[in-house]
Each structure stands twice: as structure tokens, then as C-alpha cells.
Design an enzyme around this catalytic site. Structure first.
Site, PDB file in Angstrom:
ATOM      1  N   ASP A  69      -0.283  47.438  89.069  1.00 52.67           N
ATOM      2  CA  ASP A  69       0.293  47.189  90.327  1.00 52.67           C
ATOM      3  C   ASP A  69      -0.474  45.668  90.765  1.00 52.67           C
ATOM      4  O   ASP A  69      -1.340  45.879  91.417  1.00 52.67           O
ATOM      5  CB  ASP A  69       0.650  48.196  91.271  1.00 52.67           C
ATOM      6  CG  ASP A  69       0.940  47.757  92.714  1.00 52.67           C
ATOM      7  OD1 ASP A  69       1.518  46.594  93.061  1.00 52.67           O
ATOM      8  OD2 ASP A  69       1.374  48.565  93.514  1.00 52.67           O
TER       9      ASP A  69
ATOM     10  N   LYS B 217       5.537  40.186  96.878  1.00 56.43           N
ATOM     11  CA  LYS B 217       4.839  39.395  97.831  1.00 56.43           C
ATOM     12  C   LYS B 217       4.850  38.111  97.473  1.00 56.43           C
ATOM     13  O   LYS B 217       6.017  37.186  97.589  1.00 56.43           O
ATOM     14  CB  LYS B 217       3.624  40.112  98.045  1.00 56.43           C
ATOM     15  CG  LYS B 217       3.559  41.405  98.609  1.00 56.43           C
ATOM     16  CD  LYS B 217       2.103  41.598  99.272  1.00 56.43           C
ATOM     17  CE  LYS B 217       2.053  43.245  99.828  1.00 56.43           C
ATOM     18  NZ  LYS B 217       3.222  43.320 100.853  1.00 56.43           N
TER      19      LYS B 217
ATOM     20  N   PHE C  34      -2.192  52.371  97.269  1.00 56.38           N
ATOM     21  CA  PHE C  34      -1.039  51.917  98.200  1.00 56.38           C
ATOM     22  C   PHE C  34      -0.087  51.317  97.300  1.00 56.38           C
ATOM     23  O   PHE C  34      -0.439  50.275  96.911  1.00 56.38           O
ATOM     24  CB  PHE C  34      -1.523  51.066  99.207  1.00 56.38           C
ATOM     25  CG  PHE C  34      -0.374  50.724 100.257  1.00 56.38           C
ATOM     26  CD1 PHE C  34       0.047  51.588 101.430  1.00 56.38           C
ATOM     27  CD2 PHE C  34       0.352  49.790 100.135  1.00 56.38           C
ATOM     28  CE1 PHE C  34       1.011  51.686 102.222  1.00 56.38           C
ATOM     29  CE2 PHE C  34       1.388  49.561 100.895  1.00 56.38           C
ATOM     30  CZ  PHE C  34       1.769  50.454 102.082  1.00 56.38           C
TER      31      PHE C  34
END
Length: 401
Positions: free
Chosen positions: A226, A255, A141
Site C-alpha cells: 500500500d 492520493k 491505516f
């Protein structure tokens, strides 16, 4: 109708149904706790998918944002501003890298990493134009743009959004043999999550990440990590790659870099990689804006102390010990994760992940489900041990249920 029901009904009527939130309407929040429009308090055990590592309303971050709001919030990259150089310098130092390319959202940063890898492949590695390949892992994801969903194996994320972007090869996560066999002279990068969050907090087998690092070095391929969810303290280290002693060629961050206050993301790498860009080839109006830089600089300062990483490691060990006791009793099939991050596979006979999440919500604990009967637990790193234990007790009560 209650205030909650009215708010949800209005949202359902006037917003696209691209999410299926739990039926709670948050009005205020502080630390690890959120309060809804009815005045009910909930323990946040999700932390905005790690965007809120430092808790809701963190005083240091709010003060940094307020101070910058009084000065200047946006210049665009048409001009320099006085927070930009410090942000890039200090983030590069935190990562042990040389250069930073700032964006806003995690998906933008992943797109930037893809573009960077392709450009590096053509300009530096000598891959024929239009032939660059990037290897990714199944069950990944990385975001929801059209390019990113093109290399997703999640049917819900991918279906009906074609035609899909070519140039990606998907291999099983954790399988070094498959990765090696997928590599060709046109492979420019391997893009991986050191821990797959959306897939259920999947930790790769020991030796996998070092194997990826060795293989990519041998084949002159970029290793892109990531760390949008796993990075910046969540796993008990600044970066999840550190658990395996691995330093990738490129970090993709987001984030928690914005402290849950503003969207901030970045690609961080060497001058040999990010130095390929020339003016006009890539950019973002809001990327690296003064407000974002001010908040991110405070995040970096907080991480440099090491206290949040240590807290995640210590509380994370306690979290996994307690969750481990639930395995084998007929309610929990497996627990995975690192630090203050866990994926809990519930026995399907006890309910779906959504049903367990709703039952926890009724007991004033907020988590989120993924992939059937799995729930994710990822509280803010500032949560107290007492609150963490209370939340875990609510999970035990639900499972006894």
C-alpha cells in the site's frame, strides 16, 4: 463573529463530525502556501496527506485538467475513451508491472486489492472457497470502509462499526517471525504499508521488507504494498519499497496520482494476477474516467523526469538533519521517516500533538497530529529550502515555548 468563525460554525452545524480540523478556513492556495478567508498565509507542511506532492495549483496539472474539461470528463466504463489506454500503459510502465485496475479513492483501491487477492487465491492458488486469509500489520491505516476497519487496531476507527469482516490475521509490524508463524496454506496475501503513515511515519527495521518479499515468494503468497501515502516521490524514490530493493506483486496507489486535483487510485500488478478478472466481476463508474486519466498522465510524466524524487531526497535529508538536532533536548523524543516525510514525537510535557499543531497554526504553519503527542511533517515536494527552514524555525520557537 469573524468570517472564519462563521464558516466553522456553519460546517459544525450542517456536517457530520467525522473530522476534527484545525480552526483555519482555506480560500486559495499556490505551491506550498495556503491563504485563509481572512487573507492570512500559511505554509502547508501536510500536503493533503501526500495527495499534494506537486503542490497546490501546479500549472502542469491544472492545464491538463482544463484541457480535458473542454473535451470529455466521463463516459463510464460502458465505453472506451481516448485517454484510458495511455494511462494504463504508462502507469504500468512506471511501476514495472503489466496491468492496471483504476479506481477513485485509496480505500477503493485497497478494497480492490483485497478482492483481487482473494479471487487469485481461489482461482490460481487453489484455496478452498471462503477460506482465504490475508495477513496485515498492527497499527495499519488502509482506509475506513467496513472491511478495512475490520482489520484495524485503531479503536477510534473500528469501534461501533461491527459486525466485522472475517478473513484477516493481524501481526506486529516489522516482525518477520510473527508473519511466518501466521502463514497457512490458506494465506493468499500480505498487505503492508512500506512506511506506516497514520501510525506516526513508522519505518520498518532494515531487512524487513526484503524478508517479507522472500517469505511470500517461498509460500506462494501475494505481497501487496500500500503505497498510497508513501509512493510517487514522497520518500525520495518513486516507491518506498525501492529503498530496500523490493518489488511487490501489487502496488496500491492513490492520493498523489490525482495531483491533488481529482481522486485517482489504482491497483497495479502482473497479468497473472489482474488477468483473473472477467467483465462484470468488479468495476467503478468513475474509475479511470477521462479527466482522472488526463491528470494522472501528467503526474506520471512529471515523475518520469526523476526531479521530484531527487528533490524529496535532498530536502528530506536536510529535514531529518534539522529535526534530529531537536532530539534529546527535552522537547522531542524521537524523529522517524524518509524523504520529505517525518513523524515527530513531542515530549508529552510540552503538549499533545493537537496543541503543538494549534501553536504552529498560530505561527502560520500547518501540520497534523496523530496518536497523542506525535505530529507529521510532509510538505509538498515543490517547497523551497528557504520556506522549509522557516517552517522548521517556527517549530523550534513553539518547542522553546
Amino acid at each position: 463573529m469573524s468570517t472564519t468563525e462563521n464558516a466553522i460554525a456553519s460546517a459544525e452545524a450542517h456536517s457530520a463530525h467525522n473530522y476534527h480540523p484545525l480552526p483555519v478556513v482555506v480560500a486559495t492556495a499556490d505551491g506550498a502556501w495556503m491563504t485563509d478567508v481572512e487573507g492570512r498565509r500559511y505554509l502547508d507542511m501536510l500536503a493533503g496527506y501526500s495527495a499534494l506532492n506537486f503542490g497546490h495549483g501546479n500549472r502542469r496539472l491544472i492545464d491538463a485538467a482544463k484541457a480535458q474539461l473542454e473535451r470529455v470528463t466521463l463516459t463510464s466504463r460502458a465505453f472506451h475513451h481516448d485517454r484510458f489506454a495511455d494511462f494504463c500503459t504508462q502507469l504500468a510502465e512506471l511501476c514495472g508491472m503489466e496491468m492496471v485496475l483504476p479506481m477513485n479513492t485509496g480505500a477503493e483501491a485497497v478494497e480492490t486489492a483485497v478482492k483481487t487477492a482473494r479471487k487469485w487465491g481461489y482461482r490460481v492458488k487453489g484455496v478452498p472457497d471462503g477460506m482465504a486469509k490475508i495477513i496485515v500489520a498492527a497499527d495499519n491505516f488502509h482506509g475506513r470502509t467496513t472491511t478495512i476497519v475490520s482489520f484495524s487496531t485503531d479503536h477510534e476507527a473500528r469501534a461501533d462499526f461491527g459486525p466485522y469482516t472475517p478473513g484477516f490475521e493481524i501481526v506486529p509490524y516489522g516482525d518477520l517471525t510473527a508473519l511466518r508463524e501466521a502463514m497457512t496454506e490458506n494465506t493468499v496475501a500480505v498487505l503492508l504499508e512500506p512506511i506506516q503513515g497514520e501510525a506516526g511515519v513508522l519505518v520498518p527495521p532494515p531487512g524487513y521488507l526484503p524478508g517479507v518479499r522472500e517469505l511470500t515468494r517461498e509460500r506462494n503468497v501475494l505481497f501487496i504494498a500500500d503505497e498510497i501515502q508513501s509512493g510517487l516521490g514522497r520518500t525520495g524514490k518513486t516507491f518506498a519499497c525501492e529503498h530496500e530493493g523490493v518489488v511487490p506483486d501489487m502496488y496500491v496507489l492513490g492520493k498523489a496520482l490525482g495531483g491533488g486535483v481529482v481522486p485517482v487510485s489504482a491497483v497495479v500488478s502482473s497479468a497473472a494476477v489482474l488477468g483473473i478478472y472477467r467483465p462484470g466481476e468488479h468495476g467503478s463508474t468513475f474509475g479511470g474516467n477521462p479527466l482522472a486519466c488526463a491528470v494522472a498522465l501528467e503526474v506520471i510524466a512529471m515523475l518520469r523526469t526523476g526531479e521530484y524524487q531527487q528533490r524529496a531526497a535532498e530536502l528530506g535529508e536536510h529535514l531529518h538533519q534539522e529535526l534530529g538536532l531537536l532530539v534529546g533536548g527535552g522537547a522531542v523524543e524521537a524523529v522517524r521517516g524518509r524523504g520529505l516525510w517525518a513523524g515527530v514525537d513531542i515530549d508529552p510535557g510540552r503538549g499533545t500533538g493537537r496543541e503543538i499543531s494549534e501553536k504552529l497554526m498560530d505561527r502560520r504553519v500547518l501540520v497534523k497530529d496523530t496518536h497523542g503527542s506525535t505530529i507529521r511533517i510532509a510538505p509538498p515536494l515543490v517547497i523551497s529550502k528557504e520556506d522549509l527552514d522557516w517552517g522548521l524555525e517556527q517549530l523550534r520557537e513553539v518547542l522553546r515555548g
